[in-house]
Motif scaffolding. Structure first.
Motif, PDB file in Angstrom:
ATOM      1  N   ASP A 100      42.766  39.739  45.984  1.00  0.00           N
ATOM      2  CA  ASP A 100      43.820  40.740  45.729  1.00  0.00           C
ATOM      3  C   ASP A 100      43.261  42.149  45.489  1.00  0.00           C
ATOM      4  OD1 ASP A 100      43.303  41.132  42.923  1.00  0.00           O
ATOM      5  OD2 ASP A 100      44.683  39.511  42.385  1.00  0.00           O
ATOM      6  N   ASP A 142      37.842  38.961  44.091  1.00  0.00           N
ATOM      7  CA  ASP A 142      39.243  38.513  44.129  1.00  0.00           C
ATOM      8  C   ASP A 142      39.876  39.081  45.391  1.00  0.00           C
ATOM      9  OD1 ASP A 142      42.066  38.343  43.760  1.00  0.00           O
ATOM     10  OD2 ASP A 142      41.796  38.262  41.581  1.00  0.00           O
ATOM     11  N   ASP A 172      38.399  43.465  42.191  1.00  0.00           N
ATOM     12  CA  ASP A 172      39.680  42.856  41.811  1.00  0.00           C
ATOM     13  C   ASP A 172      40.684  43.970  41.548  1.00  0.00           C
ATOM     14  OD1 ASP A 172      41.715  41.231  40.624  1.00  0.00           O
ATOM     15  OD2 ASP A 172      40.241  40.024  39.574  1.00  0.00           O
ATOM     16  N   ALA A 173      41.968  43.678  41.786  1.00  0.00           N
ATOM     17  CA  ALA A 173      43.010  44.607  41.344  1.00  0.00           C
ATOM     18  C   ALA A 173      43.153  44.575  39.826  1.00  0.00           C
ATOM     19  CB  ALA A 173      44.343  44.247  41.993  1.00  0.00           C
ATOM     20  N   HIS A 174      42.748  43.455  39.219  1.00  0.00           N
ATOM     21  CA  HIS A 174      42.984  43.208  37.794  1.00  0.00           C
ATOM     22  C   HIS A 174      41.653  43.098  37.046  1.00  0.00           C
ATOM     23  CE1 HIS A 174      46.081  41.248  40.354  1.00  0.00           C
ATOM     24  NE2 HIS A 174      46.873  41.998  39.612  1.00  0.00           N
ATOM     25  N   THR A 201      49.185  37.465  42.858  1.00  0.00           N
ATOM     26  CA  THR A 201      49.542  38.697  42.148  1.00  0.00           C
ATOM     27  C   THR A 201      49.144  39.915  42.979  1.00  0.00           C
ATOM     28  OG1 THR A 201      47.470  38.450  40.922  1.00  0.00           O
ATOM     29  CG2 THR A 201      49.484  37.811  39.793  1.00  0.00           C
TER      30      THR A 201
END
Ligand SMILES: [Mn+2]
Length: 171
Positions: free
Chosen positions: A97, A95, A4-6, A109
């Motif tokens: 992203d 994710d 995930d980026a987050h 996002t």
């Protein structure tokens, strides 16, 4: 394993405790995951607070920020993690992203400087042999996916994860 980026470790988002950005804090608090065997791969971006990444690292989460992975094949990272995990039941949350928006722009996002599609395939394929008990592919957003390519990429990454489930002898 969380790609995930987050980091998704906020305490609240928009006044809510149960959101897509608070999942890993709740899982940690509720003892649902082993923090020392929690791997967050592809982290980057502006975040919500200065503690976005450092607090979870303090719990034991192992972080692999995207910038440390730029221009590198990811098969070795996957193999390292596989050895570190051993036989422990493993869940993969992926994710979309985590990928660079050049490859998967259809998400809510997006963050620049992410993984490439080939890196994603290398990472997933290197997990064959883990005791994977489940997986998901989240955050494809059809309204932002004007070409349909993000859905295509997401579906293929999920297919790749199914191919590395225990007992599957596709490769
Ligand atoms: Mn994300």
């Amino acid at each position: 394993m969380h790609v995930d980026a987050h980091a998704d470790v906020n305490d609240e988002m928009f006044g809510e405790r149960e959101t897509h950005g608070t999942v890993f804090r709740r899982a940690y608090e509720e003892g649902l995951i082993n923090p020392a065997k929690t791997y967050q791969i592809g982290l980057r971006g502006t975040g919500y607070s200065a503690e976005d990444f450092s607090e979870a690292a303090g719990w034991g989460f192992q972080h692999f920020p995207a910038h440390e992975l730029w221009h590198k094949p990811l098969a070795n990272l996957g193999a390292e993690i596989r050895r570190d995990i051993g036989d422990i039941p493993t869940y993969i949350s992926y994710d979309i992203d985590s990928l660079d928006p050049a490859y998967a722009p259809g998400t809510g996002t997006p963050e620049i400087g992410g993984l490439t599609t080939p890196q994603s395939l290398e990472l997933i394929r290197s997990l064959k042999g883990l005791n994977i008990v489940g997986c998901d592919l989240v955050e494809v957003s059809p309204p932002y996916d004007t070409t349909g390519n993000t859905a295509l990429t997401g579906a293929n990454l999920l297919y790749e994860m199914l191919c590395v489930l225990p007992g599957v002898t596709y490769r």
